[in-house]
Design a protein around this motif. Structure first.
Motif, short mmCIF file in Angstrom:
data_model
loop_
_atom_site.label_atom_id
_atom_site.label_comp_id
_atom_site.label_asym_id
_atom_site.label_seq_id
_atom_site.Cartn_x
_atom_site.Cartn_y
_atom_site.Cartn_z
N THR A 39 0.83 -1.21 0.00
CA THR A 39 0.00 0.00 0.00
C THR A 39 0.86 1.26 0.00
O THR A 39 0.73 2.11 -0.88
CB THR A 39 -0.94 0.01 1.22
OG1 THR A 39 -1.83 -1.12 1.12
CG2 THR A 39 -1.76 1.28 1.26
N MET A 40 1.74 1.40 0.99
CA MET A 40 2.55 2.62 1.07
C MET A 40 3.62 2.65 -0.02
O MET A 40 3.92 3.70 -0.59
CB MET A 40 3.21 2.71 2.46
CG MET A 40 2.23 2.63 3.63
SD MET A 40 0.80 3.73 3.48
CE MET A 40 1.58 5.33 3.47
N GLY A 41 4.21 1.49 -0.33
CA GLY A 41 5.20 1.44 -1.41
C GLY A 41 4.58 1.78 -2.75
O GLY A 41 5.20 2.46 -3.59
N GLY A 42 3.35 1.32 -2.97
CA GLY A 42 2.66 1.67 -4.21
C GLY A 42 2.39 3.15 -4.30
O GLY A 42 2.55 3.76 -5.38
N LEU A 43 2.00 3.76 -3.19
CA LEU A 43 1.74 5.20 -3.19
C LEU A 43 3.01 6.00 -3.50
O LEU A 43 3.00 6.94 -4.29
CB LEU A 43 1.18 5.63 -1.83
CG LEU A 43 -0.28 5.26 -1.55
CD1 LEU A 43 -0.63 5.51 -0.09
CD2 LEU A 43 -1.21 6.05 -2.46
N GLY A 44 4.13 5.63 -2.87
CA GLY A 44 5.38 6.32 -3.13
C GLY A 44 5.84 6.15 -4.57
O GLY A 44 6.30 7.10 -5.21
N THR A 45 5.68 4.94 -5.10
CA THR A 45 6.09 4.66 -6.48
C THR A 45 5.26 5.45 -7.48
O THR A 45 5.79 5.99 -8.45
CB THR A 45 5.96 3.16 -6.77
OG1 THR A 45 6.76 2.42 -5.85
CG2 THR A 45 6.40 2.84 -8.19
N CYS A 46 3.95 5.53 -7.24
CA CYS A 46 3.09 6.25 -8.19
C CYS A 46 3.47 7.72 -8.26
O CYS A 46 3.36 8.35 -9.31
CB CYS A 46 1.61 6.09 -7.81
SG CYS A 46 0.96 7.31 -6.65
N MET A 47 3.93 8.28 -7.14
CA MET A 47 4.35 9.68 -7.14
C MET A 47 5.56 9.91 -8.03
O MET A 47 5.62 10.87 -8.80
CB MET A 47 4.68 10.11 -5.71
CG MET A 47 3.49 10.13 -4.79
SD MET A 47 2.40 11.51 -5.15
CE MET A 47 3.34 12.84 -4.45
N ILE A 48 6.52 9.01 -7.93
CA ILE A 48 7.74 9.18 -8.72
C ILE A 48 7.45 8.96 -10.20
O ILE A 48 7.96 9.69 -11.07
CB ILE A 48 8.83 8.21 -8.21
CG1 ILE A 48 9.21 8.59 -6.76
CG2 ILE A 48 10.05 8.24 -9.11
CD1 ILE A 48 10.16 7.64 -6.10
N ILE A 49 6.60 7.97 -10.52
CA ILE A 49 6.21 7.77 -11.92
C ILE A 49 5.48 9.01 -12.44
O ILE A 49 5.75 9.50 -13.55
CB ILE A 49 5.31 6.53 -12.06
CG1 ILE A 49 6.10 5.26 -11.72
CG2 ILE A 49 4.76 6.42 -13.48
CD1 ILE A 49 5.24 4.01 -11.68
N GLY A 50 4.58 9.54 -11.64
CA GLY A 50 3.84 10.73 -12.05
C GLY A 50 4.74 11.92 -12.29
O GLY A 50 4.51 12.70 -13.22
N ALA A 51 5.78 12.05 -11.47
CA ALA A 51 6.69 13.19 -11.60
C ALA A 51 7.36 13.23 -12.96
O ALA A 51 7.69 14.31 -13.47
CB ALA A 51 7.74 13.14 -10.49
N PHE A 52 7.58 12.06 -13.55
CA PHE A 52 8.29 12.00 -14.84
C PHE A 52 7.37 11.72 -16.02
O PHE A 52 7.85 11.45 -17.12
CB PHE A 52 9.39 10.94 -14.75
CG PHE A 52 10.47 11.27 -13.77
CD1 PHE A 52 11.41 12.24 -14.06
CD2 PHE A 52 10.52 10.64 -12.54
CE1 PHE A 52 12.40 12.57 -13.14
CE2 PHE A 52 11.51 10.95 -11.62
CZ PHE A 52 12.46 11.92 -11.91
N THR A 53 6.06 11.79 -15.79
CA THR A 53 5.13 11.56 -16.91
C THR A 53 4.20 12.76 -17.09
O THR A 53 4.45 13.62 -17.91
CB THR A 53 4.32 10.26 -16.69
OG1 THR A 53 3.69 10.28 -15.39
CG2 THR A 53 5.22 9.05 -16.80
#
Length: 490
Positions: free
Chosen positions: A74-88
């Protein structure tokens, strides 16, 4: 003591909310903070959103019943989605001057109806279902502090959130998130350290944290939880609302990366806490409130009060962001684009604030009906996963994506998801990890949605307006050019 600390904390929150209120003179100020939020405000606001107390409590529940990695999901997915979003999509949306994440679809493809359609999906997913999940989590905190029934706690929590959200909108929650975020991060670290020191060897059981199962069929549960967030939450409307208010595209992207890294660094803690609670609180049916019970039972009232009120404040902030995202879509993509393109500012601001109340009431009803955090939250993320992800992350890199392809992708993804949820995924037999994941309606529908978008894009032609918007989303703004020049000279 705990109630006194809570009251003092709420006074501080409303003081910060009043600071935001003084900066609001229009609906634009309320919803996107006049595109003027600096890096510290955006970063702490995003961090508080990602560490949303309800989702953290839900992650501990996964750590109690499923395993350490499932809690990390849950928390790892949230952190990962932020980083992906930052570069898309983050810089493209900010360059297009979007009010909401729903605005991206309308602006990028020069189709207001598409923006309203995509925006309506975000209203349902985040303004209603995700907000309902957050309301449940916030109610659990209020229930613990005041020892009252959950339904009464939910009403109090919604009222507390609505008041400061209506006051200053995005400005209010951004100011308050500095206080909420800092205290909550410190509190989570403190809980983790205390449990680690006093665990007597009851944590980090190799079977509970077995990394080998992640790459076997048994790892399907972890990946289904992780990927729904890491990919499905990329289009999170509450996160997008904060990004829309950033001072510049660079501030928006940088803040997403920093917040994502912070969350990833502590994403393992719910699994460890959940594992420890199996020994401390054996045999419970619902582990979501255990972190609250633990702090009240074992901590000094002052420290327990600070932690609980910070968690409540963080939950309020994230819930308020869901309200603001849904209201932003309604006011911009529906009211402004289709009902009254030139409203009087006072009337427009009043309509926006009334819409906030409506969102709060709907989420309240859902929270009382479900009384579970993750069941509501994952429903929201599933809806976003199967509809809005492909049309958000691919167009910034491929100008050939067409408006028709996006319409088809969203529509087919939603229809397939509803059909497979009711009747099952039409894939025969059993297989390994990937085949097992494709048996999940959300992932199967996500795959079909992507295939449809690419297929239709290849047989249709983007409009001139869409191609022009693609130039805007891929061209660095003035502040980015100035920053790049400084870096090159250095």
């Amino acid at each position: 003591m705990i109630i006194s600390i809570f009251i003092i904390f709420m006074i501080a929150i409303y003081y910060l909310g009043f600071k935001g209120y003084k900066r609001v003179n229009s609906a634009e100020d309320l919803i996107v903070a006049n595109w003027d939020l600096p890096l510290p405000l955006v970063t702490w606001s995003l961090t508080a959103a990602l560490l949303a107390a309800p989702f953290y409590l839900g992650a501990i529940d996964s750590g109690y019943f499923l395993g350490g990695w499932e809690a990390f999901a849950t928390m790892g997915g949230l952190g990962t989605c932020m980083i992906i979003g930052a570069f898309t999509w983050v810089k493209p949306l900010r360059r297009l001057k979007g009010w909401t994440i729903g605005d991206y679809y309308g602006l990028r493809f020069a189709d207001k109806k598409l923006g309203a359609f995509a925006g309506t999906i975000t209203i349902i997913a985040f303004g209603f279902f995700n907000a309902g999940a957050l309301t449940v989590g916030g109610a659990l905190i209020i229930e613990t502090i005041f020892n009252i029934p959950l339904w009464a706690a939910a009403i109090i929590f919604v009222i507390l959130t609505l008041v400061y959200c209506i006051m200053g909108g995005l400005w209010s929650l951004a100011y308050a998130d500095i206080l909420n975020g800092i205290i909550s991060v410190i509190g989570i670290i403190a809980v983790t350290v205390v449990i680690a020191v006093t665990s007597d060897g009851t944590i980090f059981n190799p079977e509970w944290w077995d990394p080998n199962k992640l790459f076997q069929k048994a790892g399907a549960e972890f990946w289904s939880l992780f990927l729904v967030l890491a990919i499905g939450d990329i289009a999170a409307a509450d996160l997008g609302q904060r990004v829309c208010g950033a001072k510049s595209p660079k501030v928006a992207s940088k803040s997403m990366v920093i917040a994502g890294i912070v969350v990833l660094l502590i994403a393992w803690t719910p699994g460890m806490i959940g594992e420890a609670f199996r020994t401390i609180f054996p045999g419970v049916d619902n582990a979501e409130p255990l972190l609250l019970t633990y702090t009240v039972t074992y901590w000094h009232p002052i420290f327990a009060g600070l932690f609980l009120t910070a968690m409540a404040g963080m939950a309020m902030s994230t819930l308020a962001a869901c309200y603001m995202a849904a209201v932003g879509v309604f006011t911009k993509n529906i009211y402004l684009d289709f009902i009254d393109s030139k409203p009087k500012q006072d009337r427009f601001l009043l309509i926006s604030r009334i819409a906030i109340v409506v969102c709060g009431l709907v989420a309240l009803v859902l929270s009382i009906a479900f009384e579970e955090i993750l069941s509501l939250a994952y429903l929201a993320w599933d809806i976003i996963l199967v509809t809005l992800i492909w049309p958000l992350v691919i167009p910034p890199f491929w100008k050939g994506v067409t408006g028709k392809a996006v319409w088809w992708s969203i529509g087919v993804g939603l229809i397939v998801y509803l059909a497979t949820t009711m009747f099952g995924v039409p894939l025969p037999g059993e297989g390994g990890l990937i085949w097992t994941l494709l048996q999940v309606p959300g992932f199967f529908s996500f795959l079909i949605s992507g295939i449809v978008m690419f297929a239709v894009s290849f047989v249709t032609t983007p409009s001139e307006a869409a191609l022009e918007a693609h130039k805007v989303e891929t061209t660095p703004s003035n502040d980015e050019n100035i920053s790049l020049t400084h870096e090159q000279n250095a």
